[in-house]
Design an enzyme around this catalytic site. Structure first.
Site, PDB file in Angstrom:
ATOM      1  N   ASN A   1       0.833  -1.214   0.000  1.00 32.06           N
ATOM      2  CA  ASN A   1       0.000   0.000   0.000  1.00 32.06           C
ATOM      3  C   ASN A   1       0.863   1.258   0.000  1.00 32.06           C
ATOM      4  O   ASN A   1       1.930   1.313   0.631  1.00 32.06           O
ATOM      5  CB  ASN A   1      -1.021   0.002   1.139  1.00 32.06           C
TER       6      ASN A   1
ATOM      7  N   GLU B   1       0.284   5.222   0.619  1.00 34.75           N
ATOM      8  CA  GLU B   1      -0.693   6.220   1.081  1.00 34.75           C
ATOM      9  C   GLU B   1      -0.389   7.600   0.520  1.00 34.75           C
ATOM     10  O   GLU B   1       0.637   7.828  -0.152  1.00 34.75           O
ATOM     11  CB  GLU B   1      -0.731   6.206   2.615  1.00 34.75           C
TER      12      GLU B   1
ATOM     13  N   CYS C   1      -4.176   0.894  -2.391  1.00 34.44           N
ATOM     14  CA  CYS C   1      -4.069  -0.347  -1.627  1.00 34.44           C
ATOM     15  C   CYS C   1      -2.968  -1.226  -2.218  1.00 34.44           C
ATOM     16  O   CYS C   1      -2.559  -1.053  -3.382  1.00 34.44           O
ATOM     17  CB  CYS C   1      -5.396  -1.105  -1.654  1.00 34.44           C
TER      18      CYS C   1
ATOM     19  N   GLU D   1      -3.224  -4.108  -3.289  1.00 36.92           N
ATOM     20  CA  GLU D   1      -3.730  -4.813  -4.459  1.00 36.92           C
ATOM     21  C   GLU D   1      -3.573  -3.971  -5.720  1.00 36.92           C
ATOM     22  O   GLU D   1      -3.414  -4.514  -6.826  1.00 36.92           O
ATOM     23  CB  GLU D   1      -5.208  -5.165  -4.246  1.00 36.92           C
TER      24      GLU D   1
ATOM     25  N   CYS E   1     -10.114  -5.388   0.905  1.00 37.95           N
ATOM     26  CA  CYS E   1     -11.277  -4.501   1.007  1.00 37.95           C
ATOM     27  C   CYS E   1     -12.199  -4.699  -0.203  1.00 37.95           C
ATOM     28  O   CYS E   1     -11.835  -5.347  -1.184  1.00 37.95           O
ATOM     29  CB  CYS E   1     -10.827  -3.042   1.125  1.00 37.95           C
TER      30      CYS E   1
ATOM     31  N   CYS F   1     -10.940  -3.616  -3.607  1.00 45.13           N
ATOM     32  CA  CYS F   1      -9.881  -4.481  -4.120  1.00 45.13           C
ATOM     33  C   CYS F   1     -10.414  -5.838  -4.556  1.00 45.13           C
ATOM     34  O   CYS F   1      -9.834  -6.473  -5.436  1.00 45.13           O
ATOM     35  CB  CYS F   1      -8.770  -4.612  -3.086  1.00 45.13           C
TER      36      CYS F   1
HETATM   37  N1  THU Z   1      -5.306  -1.568   2.655  1.00 40.85           N
HETATM   38  C1  THU Z   1      -4.789  -2.295   1.624  1.00 40.85           C
HETATM   39  O1  THU Z   1      -3.667  -2.031   1.156  1.00 40.85           O
HETATM   40  N2  THU Z   1      -5.537  -3.322   1.118  1.00 40.85           N
HETATM   41  C2  THU Z   1      -6.746  -3.710   1.612  1.00 40.85           C
HETATM   42  O2  THU Z   1      -7.385  -4.593   1.030  1.00 40.85           O
HETATM   43  C3  THU Z   1      -7.242  -3.104   2.839  1.00 40.85           C
HETATM   44  C4  THU Z   1      -6.617  -1.807   3.223  1.00 40.85           C
HETATM   45  C5  THU Z   1      -4.525  -0.441   3.189  1.00 40.85           C
HETATM   46  C6  THU Z   1      -5.019   0.920   2.789  1.00 40.85           C
HETATM   47  C7  THU Z   1      -4.439   1.794   3.877  1.00 40.85           C
HETATM   48  O3  THU Z   1      -3.145   2.203   3.476  1.00 40.85           O
HETATM   49  C8  THU Z   1      -4.323   0.871   5.084  1.00 40.85           C
HETATM   50  O4  THU Z   1      -4.508  -0.453   4.584  1.00 40.85           O
HETATM   51  C9  THU Z   1      -5.343   1.146   6.170  1.00 40.85           C
HETATM   52  O5  THU Z   1      -6.648   1.183   5.645  1.00 40.85           O
END
Ligand code: THU
Length: 124
Positions: A29, A31, A40, A42, A73, A76
């Site tokens: 991920n 940000e 994310c 994914e 999530c 994703c």
């Molecule tokens: N996150 C992911 O990278 N993938 C997911 O399927 C769930 C959430 C990340 C996004 C964010 O940087 C952190 O988790 C907290 O939400």
């Protein structure tokens, strides 16, 4: 997850998937100060898929900073469905589950085919 950029959540995620030609693709991920723009793990995995030759995803897992498997999530799930379809096998905290269960009755590329345009309600 070691490559994650998570200055806002401090919640690193790592994702990896097996491609149908045997390759392994991965992502973390990334940000953003504008939180909703965050990528994310994914998302970067799908970029890796395309930048390393394309293909179809066969098996998938994602983990948190402690290496524990977590659920992808909702957004994703849709992202992964595009490139693995109903048969993509996901490692979930509850065990191995196909995409057809993780994202049932998914909207996908087939719905945009010319045959489906204006064809009325989906047939099951
Ligand atoms: N996150 C992911 O990278 N993938 C997911 O399927 C769930 C959430 C990340 C996004 C964010 O940087 C952190 O988790 C907290 O939400």
């Amino acid at each position: 997850m070691h490559y994650a950029y998570v200055p806002y959540s401090s919640y690193p995620v790592g994702a990896a998937a097996l491609v149908d030609d045997g390759r392994i693709v991965s992502g973390a991920n990334i940000e953003n100060a504008s939180f909703g723009v965050t990528l994310c793990a994914e998302c970067s995995l799908v970029s890796d898929l395309f930048m390393s030759g394309g293909g179809r995803l066969v098996a998938f897992d994602c983990v948190d900073g402690a290496g524990q498997t977590l659920v992808p999530c909702g957004r994703c799930r849709q992202l992964l469905f595009e490139h693995g379809g109903n048969d993509l096998m996901l490692n979930m905290p509850s065990g191995k589950v196909p995409m057809s269960v993780v994202l049932p009755e998914a909207f996908g590329p087939d719905h945009l085919s010319s045959d489906a345009q204006g064809a009325g309600p989906a047939k099951h």
